[in-house]
Design an enzyme around this catalytic site. Structure first.
Site, PDB file in Angstrom:
ATOM      1  N   CYS A   1     152.166 -78.985 -33.014  1.00 23.18           N
ATOM      2  CA  CYS A   1     153.109 -78.199 -32.077  1.00 23.18           C
ATOM      3  C   CYS A   1     154.581 -78.845 -32.089  1.00 23.18           C
ATOM      4  O   CYS A   1     155.279 -78.844 -33.107  1.00 23.18           O
ATOM      5  CB  CYS A   1     152.464 -77.956 -30.741  1.00 23.18           C
ATOM      6  SG  CYS A   1     153.202 -76.479 -30.218  1.00 23.18           S
TER       7      CYS A   1
ATOM      8  N   HIS B   1     146.733 -76.460 -31.556  1.00 26.10           N
ATOM      9  CA  HIS B   1     146.109 -77.479 -30.626  1.00 26.10           C
ATOM     10  C   HIS B   1     144.678 -76.734 -30.269  1.00 26.10           C
ATOM     11  O   HIS B   1     144.058 -76.013 -30.895  1.00 26.10           O
ATOM     12  CB  HIS B   1     147.107 -77.568 -29.527  1.00 26.10           C
ATOM     13  CG  HIS B   1     147.434 -76.420 -28.847  1.00 26.10           C
ATOM     14  ND1 HIS B   1     148.256 -75.586 -29.040  1.00 26.10           N
ATOM     15  CD2 HIS B   1     146.586 -76.039 -27.746  1.00 26.10           C
ATOM     16  CE1 HIS B   1     148.475 -74.611 -28.012  1.00 26.10           C
ATOM     17  NE2 HIS B   1     147.515 -74.709 -27.179  1.00 26.10           N
TER      18      HIS B   1
END
Lengths: 253, 458
Positions: free
Chosen positions: A93, A194
Site C-alpha cells: 500500500c 492488504h
C-alpha cells in the site's frame, strides 16, 4: 538458518495490520526450522549494506507517510543496492507508493519516492476500496490466485514493460483501469493488497521467504517444505468469493 | 408546525408503526429515511421545535454508552429526544426528532462521519467529542480525514455553543483551542497508566509539529497525559477529571469525579477505564446543561449497560456476557477488562464483514488477542469471516486443538454454552451485525427482550 529482516518505520507504517504479514513470515520460517530476526529501521537508523535478507515496508496514513518520506527517499541508493544484490523486499500500500519514483498530490505537489519500482502514483478524486482477486503474473507461479483488500486514492502507473504481481480478476488494482496489480523488480514485490496479504496467500509468503533464504545462503532459491495450510485455504476461499461478489465497486460512505 | 412538516410527520409516524408491525425491528430508521428523502430541511425545523435545544455526542468508541449514561442522568427530570437504538446517521436523528413529539431536549448520538451534517442541520447547544481511533478504514477513511471534517464543523459552530472535549486525545482536544465556551475532561490518575502505547496506536505525533509525544501516563490507546518535547504542546488542564480510580474486575469501576468546586465518589456498574471516559463525557455534558453533581452521580450509578456493549443474560444455568468489539482500540479495552477479571474458560469471537462491521477485516491483526489466546482453554471462531479469525488466532500462537471454527453464529453460541461448565459464564465478543444476530437468537430463546422494548422500559 537465520533470516535477517529489516522492518521499515514500523511505528509509522502499520495502518493495515502489517504485523499480520510479519507474524506469517515468523511462523512459516520457524515451521521450517529457520529463525527470523526482525530489526526495526526508523528515522535516522542506518541501513547497513547487505545486513538484511528481507525488507518490509507497510502502509500508513497520509500524515505519517509524509513524515517518513524524506528519510525513505534518502535511502534510495541503499534500498536499490539491496534489491540488486538479491535481497527480498515486500512493500504494501503506502510503502508500495513510496518505493516508486514519487507521488503527485491533487494540488500538484510532488513527494519524492525511493525509486526501487519504476512507477509513479497520482492522487485520484475517489478512493478505490474493496476486496480484490488476482491471478499471479509471477514467473514462479503463473495463474495462482491471490486474494486481498485494497483501499487507496493513488493511481499507480507502471513504466511500459514492467513486471506486475498479478492480473486483476475482481477489484481495481494499480490504477483501476490497466487490469493489473502490483509491481515486481528482481526479488522486490510491491502491492496495494492488504487484509493482511500473507495469511490468506501462504504460497506467496513462502515464495518471498525462499528468496530471503536464497540471499541468506548465497545459493539459488529452494522451494520450502509444504505445510498443511488448511485454514489458510479456507480463508482464501472466503476472501476470493467476497472479491467476486463485491470487489471493484465503489463503497457508499 | 408548518402544514408541510405536519403532513410529513404524520406520514413518517405511520411508517414507523407499520415497520414495527411488520416485525422489521423497532421502526427506528425507516421514518427518518422517508423524511430525509422527502425534505432534508424538515430536520432543521424538527430540531428547532425542541425548547431546550440539542446535545450532540460523537466519538469512535463509547458514543452509545456516553449518550445512554447521559440519558440515565437526564431522563428523570427532562423529556428527551434520544436516538437510543444506535440509529446514529442523519436519517436516524430525523426519526428520533420526528417521533419524540413532546421532548424538551435532544440527546443525539451521531456517527463520526455524519457530525458536520447533523451540526449544520440541528445547531446543537452542546457538542461533546470523545475520541478518534482508527476504525473501519474502508468506510470512514483515515483518521485525519474525520478530524478534518470535525475541525471544519466546529469552526462553524456559534460562539455560544459549548464544546465538551476529551483533553486526553490530542486530535480531539485541539479542536477546542481558541473557543470560549469549552469544558475539557480527562483522567488524572497516573497509577492507572499502561506500560506504554499499544501496538499501532494512533495520534502519537504532535498535532502541531509532528514530533512524537512523551506521555506521563497512557490510559486507553493513545489517550493520556501527553507533552511534546519539541514544541511544548501538551494536554490542556482538565475542568473535569477522574481521580483515584479503582477497578473491580468485570463488576465495575469506582472513581472520584472532580468538577470545578466539587467532587464526589462514583461507583459504576460497568468495568474498565474506557467506561470511566464515557462517564466523564456524560458528566461533563450534563454539567454543561446545569445538572447538579448529585444528580449526575446517582444517574451514573443507576446506569447499567447500553445495548449490546456489555450485556449479561441468563441462559439456563449459565450466563452469557456479550462484549461488542469493532476496532482495535475498543477490542483491546474489552480484552483488557476480561483479563482484569478471571479469564473465562471459553470465549466465542464472532467476525462479520458487512458494511456496519467494516468490510475490511484486517483490523483483527491489530488487536492484542495474545494474552487471551494464552489463557483461554477453548476459543470458538464464528461469523462470516470465521476462517480469518482462525488464522489470526493460530498465527497468534493458539494451538489448533484449542480452536473450534463454526461459521454459523447460532451453532457457535450453542457450542460455547456446551463447553461452559454449569454456573460459569460464556464470554462472547461479536462485531456489530454479529451482535445483532446473536441478540436475536438469545431473544428467540427467551434469554432477553428486544431492544426497543427495553429502551422504552428504561
Amino acid at each position: 538458518m537465520i533470516i535477517r529482516v529489516g522492518h521499515l518505520y514500523p511505528e509509522y507504517l502499520n495502518i493495515y495490520a502489517d504485523r499480520g504479514n510479519i507474524a506469517v513470515f515468523l511462523h512459516r520460517a520457524a515451521s521450517r526450522g529457520h529463525e527470523l530476526r526482525v530489526e526495526p529501521i526508523t528515522l535516522g537508523t542506518r541501513l547497513e549494506p547487505g545486513a538484511h535478507d528481507l525488507l518490509y515496508v507497510g502502509g500508513g496514513q497520509d500524515r505519517e507517510q509524509t513524515m517518513i518520506a524524506p528519510d525513505l527517499a534518502a535511502r534510495a541508493g541503499a534500498l536499490r543496492e539491496a534489491v540488486e544484490a538479491g535481497a527480498a523486499l515486500l512493500a504494501v500500500c503506502g510503502g508500495y507508493q513510496l518505493l516508486g519514483r514519487g507521488y503527485r498530490g491533487r494540488d500538484g505537489s510532488w513527494l519524492e519516492g525511493a525509486g526501487v519500482f519504476p512507477l509513479e502514483t497520482l492522487a485520484g478524486e475517489t478512493r478505490m476500496i474493496g476486496d480484490v482477486l488476482l491471478e499471479s503474473t509471477l514467473e514462479e507461479a503463473p495463474g495462482r490466485s491471490i486474494a486481498g483488500f485494497e483501499n487507496h486514492a493513488g493511481r499507480t502507473v507502471l513504466d511500459p514493460g514492467c513486471e506486475t504481481l498479478g492480473r486483476v480478476v475482481a477489484g481495481f488494482g494499480n490504477d483501476g483501469g490497466s487490469g493489473y496489480e502490483g509491481c515486481r523488480v528482481g526479488r522486490a514485490l510491491g502491492t496495494y493488497l492488504h487484509g493482511p496479504l500473507l495469511p490468506r496467500n501462504p504460497w506467496l509468503a513462502d515464495l518471498v521467504l525462499s528468496w530471503a533464504l536464497a540471499h541468506a545462503t548465497g545459493a539459488g532459491p529452494q522451494p520450502l517444505t509444504p505445510l498443511s495450510d488448511e485454514l489458510e485455504q479456507e480463508a482464501h476461499a472466503v476472501s476470493s468469493a467476497r472479491a467476486r461478489e463485491r470487489g471493484g465497486r465503489p463503497v457508499r460512505s | 408546525m408548518s402544514v408541510r412538516l405536519a403532513a410529513e410527520t404524520a406520514a413518517a409516524t405511520a411508517v414507523a408503526r407499520l415497520s414495527r408491525f411488520a416485525g422489521r425491528g423497532g421502526g427506528t430508521t425507516l421514518p427518518g429515511k422517508l423524511v430525509w428523502m422527502l425534505d432534508p430541511g424538515a430536520v432543521d425545523a424538527l430540531a428547532r421545535r425542541l425548547p431546550g435545544g440539542g446535545v450532540l455526542v460523537s466519538a469512535t468508541n463509547g458514543k452509545t454508552t456516553t449518550t445512554a449514561m447521559a440519558s440515565a442522568i437526564l431522563s428523570p427530570t427532562r423529556r428527551l429526544a434520544w436516538n437510543n437504538s444506535g440509529a446514529n446517521l442523519a436519517s436516524g436523528v430525523a426519526s428520533t426528532l420526528l417521533l419524540a413529539r413532546d421532548a424538551e431536549l435532544g440527546l443525539l448520538e451521531v456517527d463520526e462521519f455524519a457530525v458536520p451534517e447533523v451540526i449544520r442541520r440541528t445547531r446543537p447547544r452542546i457538542v461533546c467529542l470523545g475520541n478518534l481511533f482508527r476504525d473501519q478504514l474502508d468506510r470512514y477513511g483515515e483518521l485525519e480525514h474525520i478530524a478534518e471534517r470535525w475541525r471544519a464543523a466546529v469552526e462553524h459552530l456559534a460562539d455560544t455553543t459549548m464544546t465538551v472535549v476529551n483533553a486526553d486525545d490530542p486530535l480531539v482536544a485541539v479542536l477546542a483551542e481558541g473557543r470560549e465556551a469549552v469544558l475539557r475532561f480527562g483522567v488524572d490518575d497516573p497509577t492507572q497508566g499502561r506500560d506504554g502505547l499499544q501496538h499501532a496506536s494512533d495520534s502519537k505525533y504532535c498535532v502541531r509539529c509532528g514530533h512524537p509525544y512523551r506521555y506521563d501516563a497512557v490510559y486507553v490507546g493513545h489517550l493520556g497525559a501527553y507533552r511534546c518535547p519539541s514544541c511544548g504542546h501538551a494536554r490542556p488542564s482538565l475542568d473535569i477529571a477522574a481521580r483515584e480510580i479503582e477497578s473491580q474486575g468485570l463488576e465495575g469501576v469506582a472513581f472520584t469525579l472532580t468538577a470545578p468546586g466539587a467532587s464526589a465518589r462514583v461507583r459504576l456498574a460497568l468495568p474498565g477505564l474506557y467506561n470511566v471516559y464515557n462517564a466523564l463525557a456524560a458528566a461533563s455534558l450534563c454539567l454543561a446543561l446545569g445538572v447538579s453533581l448529585d444528580r449526575i452521580v446517582s444517574g451514573l450509578e443507576r446506569f447499567r449497560a447500553a445495548f449490546g456493549r456489555f450485556e449479561r443474560f441468563a441462559a439456563g444455568d449459565r450466563t452469557v456476557l456479550l462484549l461488542l468489539i469493532k476496532n482495535p482500540a475498543g477490542a483491546n479495552e474489552a480484552l483488557r477488562t476480561l483479563q482484569e477479571g478471571d479469564v473465562p474458560p471459553v470465549v466465542v469471537v464472532a467476525l462479520n464483514d458487512r458494511i456496519a462491521d467494516g468490510r475490511d477485516v484486517s483490523w483483527i491483526w491489530d488487536v492484542d488477542f495474545e494474552p487471551l489466546l494464552a489463557r483461554a482453554t477453548r476459543i470458538v471462531a464464528t461469523g462470516e469471516r470465521a476462517a480469518e479469525l482462525a488464522l489470526r488466532f493460530t498465527y497468534g500462537g493458539l494451538a489448533r486443538e484449542r480452536l473450534e471454527i463454526l461459521p454459523r453464529l447460532e451453532s457457535a453460541l450453542d457450542r460455547g454454552l456446551a463447553l461452559t461448565p454449569p454456573g460459569a459464564e460464556l464470554v462472547v465478543l461479536p462485531t456489530y451485525t454479529a451482535m445483532l444476530e446473536l441478540r436475536a437468537t438469545a431473544t428467540a430463546r427467551g434469554f432477553t427482550r428486544p431492544y426497543w422494548e427495553q429502551a422504552r422500559a428504561s
